[in-house]
Design an enzyme around this catalytic site. Structure first.
Site, PDB file in Angstrom:
ATOM      1  N   GLU A   4       0.866  -1.187   0.000  1.00 35.51           N
ATOM      2  CA  GLU A   4       0.000   0.000   0.000  1.00 35.51           C
ATOM      3  C   GLU A   4       0.897   1.231   0.000  1.00 35.51           C
ATOM      4  O   GLU A   4       1.874   1.292   0.730  1.00 35.51           O
ATOM      5  CB  GLU A   4      -0.881   0.017   1.254  1.00 35.51           C
ATOM      6  CG  GLU A   4      -1.780   1.245   1.320  1.00 35.51           C
ATOM      7  CD  GLU A   4      -2.465   1.428   2.666  1.00 35.51           C
ATOM      8  OE1 GLU A   4      -3.468   0.744   2.920  1.00 35.51           O
ATOM      9  OE2 GLU A   4      -1.974   2.274   3.458  1.00 35.51           O
ATOM     10  N   GLN A  38       6.465   5.686  17.217  1.00 31.81           N
ATOM     11  CA  GLN A  38       5.358   4.796  16.817  1.00 31.81           C
ATOM     12  C   GLN A  38       4.901   3.894  17.964  1.00 31.81           C
ATOM     13  O   GLN A  38       3.806   3.342  17.906  1.00 31.81           O
ATOM     14  CB  GLN A  38       5.766   3.956  15.604  1.00 31.81           C
ATOM     15  CG  GLN A  38       5.917   4.807  14.354  1.00 31.81           C
ATOM     16  CD  GLN A  38       6.595   4.094  13.209  1.00 31.81           C
ATOM     17  OE1 GLN A  38       7.114   2.997  13.358  1.00 31.81           O
ATOM     18  NE2 GLN A  38       6.619   4.745  12.051  1.00 31.81           N
TER      19      GLN A  38
HETATM   20  P1  FAD Z   1     -16.946   0.447   8.434  1.00 29.46           P
HETATM   21  O1  FAD Z   1     -16.941  -0.916   7.840  1.00 29.46           O
HETATM   22  O2  FAD Z   1     -18.002   1.385   7.980  1.00 29.46           O
HETATM   23  O3  FAD Z   1     -17.060   0.272  10.006  1.00 29.46           O
HETATM   24  C1  FAD Z   1     -16.875   1.393  10.872  1.00 29.46           C
HETATM   25  C2  FAD Z   1     -17.473   1.064  12.241  1.00 29.46           C
HETATM   26  O4  FAD Z   1     -18.891   1.011  12.156  1.00 29.46           O
HETATM   27  C3  FAD Z   1     -17.054  -0.305  12.791  1.00 29.46           C
HETATM   28  O5  FAD Z   1     -16.944  -0.158  14.186  1.00 29.46           O
HETATM   29  C4  FAD Z   1     -18.200  -1.223  12.442  1.00 29.46           C
HETATM   30  O6  FAD Z   1     -18.326  -2.285  13.373  1.00 29.46           O
HETATM   31  C5  FAD Z   1     -19.392  -0.273  12.525  1.00 29.46           C
HETATM   32  N1  FAD Z   1     -20.465  -0.533  11.546  1.00 29.46           N
HETATM   33  C6  FAD Z   1     -20.314  -0.891  10.254  1.00 29.46           C
HETATM   34  N2  FAD Z   1     -21.525  -0.932   9.655  1.00 29.46           N
HETATM   35  C7  FAD Z   1     -22.434  -0.566  10.568  1.00 29.46           C
HETATM   36  C8  FAD Z   1     -23.843  -0.375  10.566  1.00 29.46           C
HETATM   37  N3  FAD Z   1     -24.553  -0.588   9.461  1.00 29.46           N
HETATM   38  N4  FAD Z   1     -24.445   0.039  11.724  1.00 29.46           N
HETATM   39  C9  FAD Z   1     -23.738   0.248  12.853  1.00 29.46           C
HETATM   40  N5  FAD Z   1     -22.399   0.070  12.920  1.00 29.46           N
HETATM   41  C10 FAD Z   1     -21.765  -0.313  11.797  1.00 29.46           C
HETATM   42  N6  FAD Z   1      -8.824   5.586   5.698  1.00 29.46           N
HETATM   43  C11 FAD Z   1      -8.765   6.569   4.782  1.00 29.46           C
HETATM   44  O7  FAD Z   1      -9.228   7.694   5.041  1.00 29.46           O
HETATM   45  N7  FAD Z   1      -8.217   6.354   3.538  1.00 29.46           N
HETATM   46  C12 FAD Z   1      -7.702   5.143   3.194  1.00 29.46           C
HETATM   47  O8  FAD Z   1      -7.221   4.991   2.064  1.00 29.46           O
HETATM   48  C13 FAD Z   1      -7.748   4.075   4.136  1.00 29.46           C
HETATM   49  N8  FAD Z   1      -7.262   2.849   3.847  1.00 29.46           N
HETATM   50  C14 FAD Z   1      -7.388   1.825   4.760  1.00 29.46           C
HETATM   51  C15 FAD Z   1      -6.961   0.519   4.408  1.00 29.46           C
HETATM   52  C16 FAD Z   1      -7.080  -0.528   5.321  1.00 29.46           C
HETATM   53  C17 FAD Z   1      -6.639  -1.928   4.923  1.00 29.46           C
HETATM   54  C18 FAD Z   1      -7.612  -0.291   6.613  1.00 29.46           C
HETATM   55  C19 FAD Z   1      -7.716  -1.409   7.618  1.00 29.46           C
HETATM   56  C20 FAD Z   1      -8.034   0.987   6.965  1.00 29.46           C
HETATM   57  C21 FAD Z   1      -7.940   2.048   6.047  1.00 29.46           C
HETATM   58  N9  FAD Z   1      -8.391   3.343   6.345  1.00 29.46           N
HETATM   59  C22 FAD Z   1      -8.327   4.346   5.424  1.00 29.46           C
HETATM   60  C23 FAD Z   1      -8.929   3.629   7.684  1.00 29.46           C
HETATM   61  C24 FAD Z   1     -10.443   3.399   7.759  1.00 29.46           C
HETATM   62  O9  FAD Z   1     -11.104   4.328   6.921  1.00 29.46           O
HETATM   63  C25 FAD Z   1     -10.876   3.562   9.211  1.00 29.46           C
HETATM   64  O10 FAD Z   1     -10.374   2.512   9.980  1.00 29.46           O
HETATM   65  C26 FAD Z   1     -12.361   3.774   9.443  1.00 29.46           C
HETATM   66  O11 FAD Z   1     -12.529   4.265  10.777  1.00 29.46           O
HETATM   67  C27 FAD Z   1     -13.195   2.503   9.327  1.00 29.46           C
HETATM   68  O12 FAD Z   1     -13.293   2.095   8.032  1.00 29.46           O
HETATM   69  P2  FAD Z   1     -14.140   0.793   7.615  1.00 29.46           P
HETATM   70  O13 FAD Z   1     -14.249   0.810   6.165  1.00 29.46           O
HETATM   71  O14 FAD Z   1     -13.589  -0.404   8.283  1.00 29.46           O
HETATM   72  O15 FAD Z   1     -15.566   1.183   8.284  1.00 29.46           O
END
Ligand code: FAD
Length: 316
Positions: A19, A245
Site C-alpha cells: 500500500e 510509533q
Molecule cells: P466500516 O466498515 O463502515 O465500520 C466502521 C465502524 O462502524 C465499525 O466499528 C463497524 O463495526 C461499525 N459498523 C459498520 N456498519 C455498521 C452499521 N450498518 N451500523 C452500525 N455500525 C456499523 N482511511 C482513509 O481515510 N483512507 C484510506 O485509504 C484508508 N485505507 C485503509 C486501508 C485498510 C486496509 C484499513 C484497515 C483501513 C484504512 N483506512 C483508510 C482507515 C479506515 O477508513 C478507518 O479505519 C475507518 O474508521 C473505518 O473504516 P471501515 O471501512 O472499516 O468502516
C-alpha cells in the site's frame, strides 16, 4: 485483472502486495516512483493507493486572525492508480472512502476508474473527522453503503435514472477487517457482524488492519470463518521504524504492541537500530504467516521503501 482472480491463479502460493500514499499536493510524481522502483523488483501482485478527503487546516488571515479552511493534502488517487498500473504493468487498487465525499463525487470517481481500466477498488468509511462542509444526507455513513453503491454499478444501476445504462462496471471489491476490533465497535463480535454484512453486500476479499502478534490474525480468521465469512483475508503488516510509533500506533489504530517488541525498540538509541528491530520483527511475522499459507503479505509502506525491501529480500 481482479484481485480475486490473481489470488485464484496463485494456487495457494503466498503473494506480496503493498500500500502506498499519493504524494503530498505539490510534490513530484517521480518521488513516488522512486519509492516504487525498488519494490517492483519483487513483483507485487497489486499496489493499493490510499484515498484522502479534504481536512481542516488553520490559516493566518491578513488581519492576523486564524481561520479554519478545508484543504485536500493528498489528491490524485484515481490518476496515480492509472499511472502506476500502466507504468509498471501491475494491478492497482485505489481506495474509495465515504467521509468527505458525496455519493455523486464517488460515482464520478468510479466512472473515471472504469474508463481507465482499473478493475479493483478498496471500499472504506475513511478515517477523517466528520467536520467537513458536506451534506451528511448525501454521504455514506458506513463502508457497507459504499459497497452497495459499487455493487449496484457492477449491475448497471446508477444513482440517477437520467444516467444512461448502456454499460456496467465490474469492480472487484476489497474491504477492511480489524483483528483487534474497530475502535467504534462495542465488541469484536459486533464488529464481525458488520464485516459479514459488507461481504454479504458484495465485498470479495478483506485486508486487515496492521497487527504485531500473528495470533490476533489467526484468531480473527477463525472467528470470521465460524460466522460464515469465506472470502480471502489478507494480513496487513507494518514494520515499526521510529520510536514515536510505540505511542502513535496504539493511539491512532487502537491496537496493542507486544511487550517484547516494545522492550527491544526502547533499548535502541539510533534510528538505524530501531529500523533493524522493526524489520526483524516483521520478517518473523511474515515467515510464520507465509508458512500458514496466507493469500498475500500486504505491507503498509507509508511511501517508504527501504525497510520493506529488506523484508521482501528475507521473506520472498
Ligand atoms: P466500516 O466498515 O463502515 O465500520 C466502521 C465502524 O462502524 C465499525 O466499528 C463497524 O463495526 C461499525 N459498523 C459498520 N456498519 C455498521 C452499521 N450498518 N451500523 C452500525 N455500525 C456499523 N482511511 C482513509 O481515510 N483512507 C484510506 O485509504 C484508508 N485505507 C485503509 C486501508 C485498510 C486496509 C484499513 C484497515 C483501513 C484504512 N483506512 C483508510 C482507515 C479506515 O477508513 C478507518 O479505519 C475507518 O474508521 C473505518 O473504516 P471501515 O471501512 O472499516 O468502516
Amino acid at each position: 485483472m481482479k484481485i480475486t482472480e490473481i489470488l485464484e491463479k496463485s494456487k495457494g502460493e503466498t503473494l506480496f502486495s503493498i500500500e502506498i500514499l499519493p504524494p503530498q499536493k505539490g510534490k513530484k510524481i517521480n518521488d513516488l516512483f522512486d519509492v516504487l522502483n525498488p519494490l517492483m523488483d519483487f513483483n507485487p501482485a497489486f499496489v493499493d493507493v490510499t484515498y484522502h478527503p479534504e481536512e481542516m487546516v488553520y490559516k493566518r488571515r491578513p488581519d492576523g486572525l486564524i481561520e479554519e479552511a478545508p484543504l485536500r493534502k493528498r489528491p490524485g488517487t484515481v490518476g496515480i492508480s492509472a499511472a502506476i498500473k500502466y507504468k509498471y504493468n501491475v494491478e492497482t487498487v485505489p481506495h474509495m472512502v465515504c467521509v468527505g465525499f458525496t455519493k455523486e463525487e464517488t460515482e464520478d470517481a468510479l466512472f473515471s476508474l472504469y474508463y481507465q481500466g482499473i478493475d479493483n477498488v478498496m471500499v472504506l468509511k475513511g478515517d477523517s473527522k466528520d467536520n467537513l462542509n458536506i451534506d451528511k444526507n448525501n454521504q455514506h455513513k458506513y463502508a457497507s453503503e459504499l459497497v452497495e453503491q459499487v455493487y449496484n454499478m457492477n449491475h448497471g444501476k446508477f444513482l440517477h435514472e437520467e444516467t444512461l445504462n448502456e454499460m456496467e462496471t465490474d469492480f472487484c471489491i476489497g474491504v477492511a477487517g480489524y483483528p483487534e476490533k474497530h475502535f467504534e465497535a462495542p465488541n469484536l463480535n459486533a464488529d464481525l457482524k458488520w464485516l459479514r454484512n459488507k461481504v454479504d453486500l458484495g465485498a470479495d476479499y478483506i485486508i486487515t488492519q496492521m497487527f504485531f502478534d500473528n495470533k490476533k490474525y489467526f484468531d480473527f480468521v477463525d472467528k470470521c470463518r465460524k460466522i460464515g465469512i469465506t472470502v480471502p483475508i489478507i494480513p496487513g503488516l507494518k514494520p515499526i521504524d521510529a520510536k514515536y510509533q510505540l505511542k502513535s500506533i496504539p493511539s491512532r489504530f487502537f491496537l496493542e504492541l507486544p511487550e517484547d517488541l516494545v522492550k527491544e525498540v526502547e533499548k535502541c538509541s539510533k534510528v538505524s537500530d530501531i529500523k533493524k528491530v522493526g524489520e526483524e520483527w516483521c520478517i518473523q511475522q511474515s515467515k510464520e504467516l507465509k508458512a500458514a499459507g496466507v493469500p498475500s503479505l500486504h505491507y503498509y509502506t507509508m511511501s517508504k521503501s527501504d525497510v520493506v525491501v529488506n523484508i521482501a529480500k528475507a521473506v520472498l
